[in-house]
Write a protein that holds these residues in place. Structure first.
Motif, short mmCIF file in Angstrom:
data_model
loop_
_atom_site.label_atom_id
_atom_site.label_comp_id
_atom_site.label_asym_id
_atom_site.label_seq_id
_atom_site.Cartn_x
_atom_site.Cartn_y
_atom_site.Cartn_z
N THR A 1 -2.65 0.17 9.53
CA THR A 1 -3.06 -0.27 8.33
C THR A 1 -3.26 0.35 6.93
O THR A 1 -3.37 1.63 6.98
CB THR A 1 -4.91 -0.48 8.70
OG1 THR A 1 -4.87 0.22 8.53
CG2 THR A 1 -5.07 -1.33 9.79
N ALA B 1 1.04 -0.65 -0.30
CA ALA B 1 0.12 0.10 0.29
C ALA B 1 0.73 1.68 -0.35
O ALA B 1 0.11 1.84 -0.35
CB ALA B 1 -0.62 0.07 0.89
N ALA C 1 -3.12 -4.12 0.48
CA ALA C 1 -3.22 -3.46 1.76
C ALA C 1 -2.46 -4.26 2.27
O ALA C 1 -1.14 -5.46 2.24
CB ALA C 1 -4.67 -4.28 1.93
N ALA D 1 -4.32 1.02 2.84
CA ALA D 1 -4.95 0.51 1.53
C ALA D 1 -4.76 0.97 0.37
O ALA D 1 -5.04 1.69 0.79
CB ALA D 1 -6.49 -0.40 1.47
N LYS E 1 -6.12 5.95 -1.97
CA LYS E 1 -4.81 5.51 -0.60
C LYS E 1 -5.54 5.79 1.13
O LYS E 1 -5.88 6.96 1.23
CB LYS E 1 -3.25 5.80 -0.72
CG LYS E 1 -3.00 5.58 0.25
CD LYS E 1 -1.44 5.91 -0.33
CE LYS E 1 -0.46 5.58 1.75
NZ LYS E 1 1.16 6.24 1.44
N SER F 1 0.67 -8.73 4.48
CA SER F 1 -0.07 -8.32 3.30
C SER F 1 -0.11 -8.86 2.45
O SER F 1 -0.15 -9.87 2.13
CB SER F 1 1.62 -7.29 2.89
OG SER F 1 2.74 -8.41 2.44
#
Length: 294
Positions: free
Chosen positions: A213, A68, A186, A215, A230, A172
């Protein structure tokens, strides 16, 4: 004919970053220049001698990739981030050793094995002469149709996405649908310790564990233009017992457009608090141009 055979013995990369400055600390300067790079020499086909102030993502464990953010964690670099060292590679195996340019000697080691389009595994030992040295082990699988899955464990985490944690897990996922133009990336990081200090020598436990986190959705419109969406989120441990909870959210739609003069990137970055309140809006613009000497 016409080619220099000695160039095949050399491998290197140089990057010059030019960035504008808009901070109180840099009121007397309008921009900064940062020159990074390395040079590698191959005396034999299976060995590379290297030196530089940045190895970028050249000598890494593939499973340590953070898709990501399109970068590799520092703990997945076989020779560390910079310095001087050697990389040995043969039949899918790679072994790296290097020392960093620091006030004291810093030694880094790493080893990995990769079977193309199937799996890869590896481990690194960084700053091994220090008690605060780190250890990382990673494994990734590429044999699942259109999916790439990877994970790892890190001891003494030194990366940029978690604060005040000693041990961390990394996971990931990449889902690449080349025929449609879409891809999904992600990643997640979880700190396994929440025992921190406030600078007084006393320690206490936060009520939560740090996590991060991210993504990124990619859509390739054509050969020249790619759109991205993003999003990131994370929880930082409080810096003191009376500190405030720090949960951050960020949304960043942007695009890349390739031209004969390089690649231009622009978008709008939105930052939010844990209560979904908008705290900042920025419009980053960048340009980069690359060329190869063969």
């Amino acid at each position: 004919p016409g080619k220099n055979p000695h160039l095949h013995l050399l491998d290197g990369r140089i990057r010059l970053d030019l960035a504008s400055l808009d901070t109180k600390e840099d009121e007397d300067e309008d921009f900064s220049l940062d020159l990074k790079g390395y040079l590698g020499f191959k005396p034999v086909s299976f060995a590379t001698l290297l030196a530089g102030n940045s190895f970028f993502s050249k000598f890494v464990i593939p499973a340590s990739y953070l898709p990501a953010n399109d970068e590799y964690t520092i703990h997945g670099k076989l020779t560390g981030a910079d310095g001087a060292g050697i990389l040995l590679q043969a039949a899918g195996f790679r072994l790296g050793a290097a020392t960093e340019a620091d006030e004291e000697a810093v030694f880094n080691f790493g080893a990995s094995y990769e079977l193309k389009n199937a799996f890869n595994i590896g481990a690194t030992f960084q700053n091994i002469s220090d008690k605060a040295g780190s250890f990382g082990v990673f494994a990734g699988f590429d044999a699942i149709y259109a999916f790439k899955v990877a994970g790892g464990y890190i001891r003494n985490y030194k990366g940029a996405y978690l604060q005040n944690t000693k041990d961390a897990l990394q996971l990931s996922l990449q889902w690449i649908l080349s025929e449609t133009g879409f891809s999904v990336y992600a990643e997640g990081l979880l700190g396994l310790t929440n025992d921190i200090g406030d600078g007084s020598g006393k320690r206490y436990y936060d009520t939560k564990f740090p996590w991060y986190t991210a993504a990124r959705l990619l859509y390739k419109l054509n050969e020249d233009t790619t759109f991205y969406l993003k999003g990131t989120s994370g929880y930082e441990l409080k810096s003191s017992k009376a500190g405030e909870t720090l949960t951050r959210f960020q949304l960043y739609p942007h695009f890349d457009h390739k031209t004969s003069m390089g690649t231009f990137r622009s978008g709008v970055r939105f930052s939010f608090t844990d209560k979904r309140q908008l705290t900042a809006v920025s419009i980053p613009v960048s340009w980069y141009y690359s060329f190869k000497v063969k």
